[in-house]
Design a protein around this motif. Sequence first.
Motif, PDB file in Angstrom:
ATOM      1  N   UNK A  20       0.813  -1.218   0.000  1.00 22.25           N
ATOM      2  CA  UNK A  20       0.000   0.000   0.000  1.00 22.25           C
ATOM      3  C   UNK A  20       0.849   1.272   0.000  1.00 22.25           C
ATOM      4  N   UNK A  21       2.145   1.147   0.249  1.00 18.89           N
ATOM      5  CA  UNK A  21       3.008   2.319   0.111  1.00 18.89           C
ATOM      6  C   UNK A  21       2.947   2.834  -1.331  1.00 18.89           C
ATOM      7  N   UNK A  22       2.992   1.924  -2.311  1.00 18.40           N
ATOM      8  CA  UNK A  22       2.904   2.347  -3.712  1.00 18.40           C
ATOM      9  C   UNK A  22       1.551   2.986  -3.998  1.00 18.40           C
ATOM     10  N   UNK A  23       0.487   2.423  -3.445  1.00 19.69           N
ATOM     11  CA  UNK A  23      -0.856   2.999  -3.576  1.00 19.69           C
ATOM     12  C   UNK A  23      -0.872   4.437  -3.034  1.00 19.69           C
ATOM     13  N   UNK A  24      -0.197   4.642  -1.918  1.00 21.20           N
ATOM     14  CA  UNK A  24      -0.162   5.962  -1.288  1.00 21.20           C
ATOM     15  C   UNK A  24       0.686   6.957  -2.075  1.00 21.20           C
ATOM     16  N   UNK A  25       1.807   6.468  -2.619  1.00 21.06           N
ATOM     17  CA  UNK A  25       2.788   7.372  -3.221  1.00 21.06           C
ATOM     18  C   UNK A  25       2.456   7.781  -4.648  1.00 21.06           C
ATOM     19  N   UNK A  26       1.774   6.929  -5.404  1.00 16.48           N
ATOM     20  CA  UNK A  26       1.637   7.143  -6.844  1.00 16.48           C
ATOM     21  C   UNK A  26       0.858   8.392  -7.253  1.00 16.48           C
ATOM     22  N   UNK A 121       9.537  18.123  -3.037  1.00 13.00           N
ATOM     23  CA  UNK A 121       8.594  17.010  -2.892  1.00 13.00           C
ATOM     24  C   UNK A 121       9.107  15.772  -3.615  1.00 13.00           C
ATOM     25  N   UNK A 122       9.707  15.965  -4.790  1.00 10.53           N
ATOM     26  CA  UNK A 122      10.243  14.846  -5.557  1.00 10.53           C
ATOM     27  C   UNK A 122      11.389  14.168  -4.815  1.00 10.53           C
ATOM     28  N   UNK A 123      12.267  14.967  -4.236  1.00  8.56           N
ATOM     29  CA  UNK A 123      13.396  14.413  -3.479  1.00  8.56           C
ATOM     30  C   UNK A 123      12.886  13.597  -2.293  1.00  8.56           C
ATOM     31  N   UNK A 124      11.947  14.164  -1.534  1.00  8.37           N
ATOM     32  CA  UNK A 124      11.407  13.465  -0.367  1.00  8.37           C
ATOM     33  C   UNK A 124      10.695  12.180  -0.786  1.00  8.37           C
ATOM     34  N   UNK A 125       9.967  12.229  -1.903  1.00  8.32           N
ATOM     35  CA  UNK A 125       9.263  11.040  -2.387  1.00  8.32           C
ATOM     36  C   UNK A 125      10.238   9.935  -2.745  1.00  8.32           C
ATOM     37  N   UNK A 126      11.310  10.270  -3.442  1.00 11.60           N
ATOM     38  CA  UNK A 126      12.273   9.262  -3.880  1.00 11.60           C
ATOM     39  C   UNK A 126      13.060   8.686  -2.705  1.00 11.60           C
ATOM     40  N   UNK A 127      13.414   9.513  -1.733  1.00  5.20           N
ATOM     41  CA  UNK A 127      14.125   8.991  -0.565  1.00  5.20           C
ATOM     42  C   UNK A 127      13.244   8.015   0.208  1.00  5.20           C
ATOM     43  N   UNK A 128      11.961   8.322   0.321  1.00  6.57           N
ATOM     44  CA  UNK A 128      11.039   7.397   0.977  1.00  6.57           C
ATOM     45  C   UNK A 128      10.983   6.070   0.240  1.00  6.57           C
ATOM     46  N   UNK A 129      11.010   6.128  -1.083  1.00  5.78           N
ATOM     47  CA  UNK A 129      10.973   4.913  -1.895  1.00  5.78           C
ATOM     48  C   UNK A 129      12.210   4.055  -1.657  1.00  5.78           C
ATOM     49  N   UNK A 130      13.380   4.688  -1.495  1.00  8.30           N
ATOM     50  CA  UNK A 130      14.610   3.941  -1.212  1.00  8.30           C
ATOM     51  C   UNK A 130      14.425   3.070   0.031  1.00  8.30           C
ATOM     52  N   UNK A 151       2.556  -6.379  -8.440  1.00  4.40           N
ATOM     53  CA  UNK A 151       1.222  -6.132  -7.891  1.00  4.40           C
ATOM     54  C   UNK A 151       1.200  -4.799  -7.135  1.00  4.40           C
ATOM     55  N   UNK A 152       2.269  -4.544  -6.356  1.00  2.00           N
ATOM     56  CA  UNK A 152       2.349  -3.269  -5.635  1.00  2.00           C
ATOM     57  C   UNK A 152       2.356  -2.099  -6.610  1.00  2.00           C
ATOM     58  N   UNK A 153       3.106  -2.246  -7.691  1.00  2.00           N
ATOM     59  CA  UNK A 153       3.154  -1.168  -8.678  1.00  2.00           C
ATOM     60  C   UNK A 153       1.784  -0.974  -9.326  1.00  2.00           C
ATOM     61  N   UNK A 154       1.094  -2.093  -9.613  1.00  2.00           N
ATOM     62  CA  UNK A 154      -0.256  -1.997 -10.158  1.00  2.00           C
ATOM     63  C   UNK A 154      -1.212  -1.317  -9.191  1.00  2.00           C
ATOM     64  N   UNK A 155      -1.096  -1.629  -7.902  1.00  2.00           N
ATOM     65  CA  UNK A 155      -1.899  -0.933  -6.891  1.00  2.00           C
ATOM     66  C   UNK A 155      -1.626   0.565  -6.919  1.00  2.00           C
ATOM     67  N   UNK A 156      -0.362   0.910  -7.120  1.00  2.00           N
ATOM     68  CA  UNK A 156      -0.011   2.323  -7.205  1.00  2.00           C
ATOM     69  C   UNK A 156      -0.739   3.014  -8.339  1.00  2.00           C
ATOM     70  N   UNK A 157      -0.753   2.391  -9.507  1.00  2.00           N
ATOM     71  CA  UNK A 157      -1.444   3.001 -10.647  1.00  2.00           C
ATOM     72  C   UNK A 157      -2.946   3.082 -10.417  1.00  2.00           C
ATOM     73  N   UNK A 208      -3.847  12.073   0.562  1.00  2.00           N
ATOM     74  CA  UNK A 208      -3.897  10.665   0.167  1.00  2.00           C
ATOM     75  C   UNK A 208      -2.658   9.915   0.688  1.00  2.00           C
ATOM     76  N   UNK A 209      -1.516  10.521   0.520  1.00  2.00           N
ATOM     77  CA  UNK A 209      -0.262   9.909   0.966  1.00  2.00           C
ATOM     78  C   UNK A 209      -0.273   9.697   2.474  1.00  2.00           C
TER      79      UNK A 209
END
Length: 458
Positions: A20-26, A121-130, A151-157, A208-209
Amino acid sequence: MADVMVAERTPRRGIWGWMFFDWAAQPFFTVVTTFIFGPYFVSRMATDPAMGQAAWGYGIAIAGLVIAILSPVLGSIADQTGPRKPWIAFFAAIKITSLCMLWYAEPGSPLVPIVLLFSLASVAAEFSIVFNDSMMPRLVSKQEIGKISNIAWGLGYLGGMIVLIFVIGFLAASPDTGKTIIGADPLFGIDPKLGEDARATGPISALWYFIFILPMFFFTPDSGKGMAIRPAVREGLSELKSTLGEVRKRSGIFRFLIARMIYQDGVNALLGLGGAFAAAMFGWTITEIGIYGIILNVVAIFGCLVASRLDTALGSKVVVLVSLVLLTIATIGIVSTGPGYTLFGVWQMPGSDTAGLFSTPAEKAYIAFGLLIGIAFGPVQASSRSYMARSVSADEAGRYFGIYALSGRATSFLAPFMVATVTATSGSPRLGMATIILFLAIGLLVLLRTPYPADQVK
């Protein structure tokens, strides 16, 4: 055996919390970077679309440079401190604050502060993804990694598409009628003439995030506690230096990281600039660019579900290679399409604008090429993630996913910088976008000679 034991100890709700992290971040990438706020910035905040595309491209480049420098450092430090969740929480606070501030991006306001907020925001988003990605090898077995990642990536979309549908259906209104696509007045008294429908995507993505990263914090198991922060920084920096020396000796992983560095640069530029390019070329409104985004996200979900099976059956490398071929074809297609033609004018497509959605043949051709992007851009990233996870152990995941993020961002300023610079110097957004093809094609060629898994010795 160790991987299987790790997977058995992870409760199902913990795996779903991680996914659900991908769902939140996308939604940030869907409605802010690509389909709503980005095109608004280029076409309405800037006085000239070429200048707007250049500024947006430089914003992506600035973020990429910061991410490239700091991602491997943070990954190594995380391995020493242990838990990833405190890092994710820290960067979530930065991301949420920056996104909320995008509400003040009024038409005609200065571009630089907004670009800097977007970059932050982009920097913070990418660091969280790491940090989130580095949790994956401890949660599931290597056999399941490709399936869970896709599946996680699909949930993100799916999450991104839901937010996009909300914006298009309930906020974005026609400049002529003042009504949304469902014939209603915009919610919350939103005034599209002031760009409020686009500006609202920042706070909406932030909310949402915040809501949907909570399952990961509540249910997903984290690494045990390690060193205190100060000795962890010293040890992490020392480990990073040794890891960078070590990775050069692991030739397969090194080649994979080089390949990803090149092709991911092209993917990032395509996702960050593709929507704005279409909006400027065809004069699409927020509603039209949003519907285009919904179409791509529907296809992307399907692509990720199919890729989740193919990744398990054929391996991550095959999925990534096929995806890169599709993305290269699609990019050639979209940069060769313009009002009244496609394929650089070889195929003339005359037709009058009937004032309906995507009414000209050229717009339909553009959407057809966009479908290829939709099919491929999820699997190329999800299966790259599983490619890496299958190539390292759980104990070294943090530092190697930091370097993995570095490979995805080491030159990530280069493709947007080239797009922005070629666009600015030539005055042609089309010529600028064409530079993306080089990154996709070269990355594909390097990956062809990379072993799978990448730690395999040939």
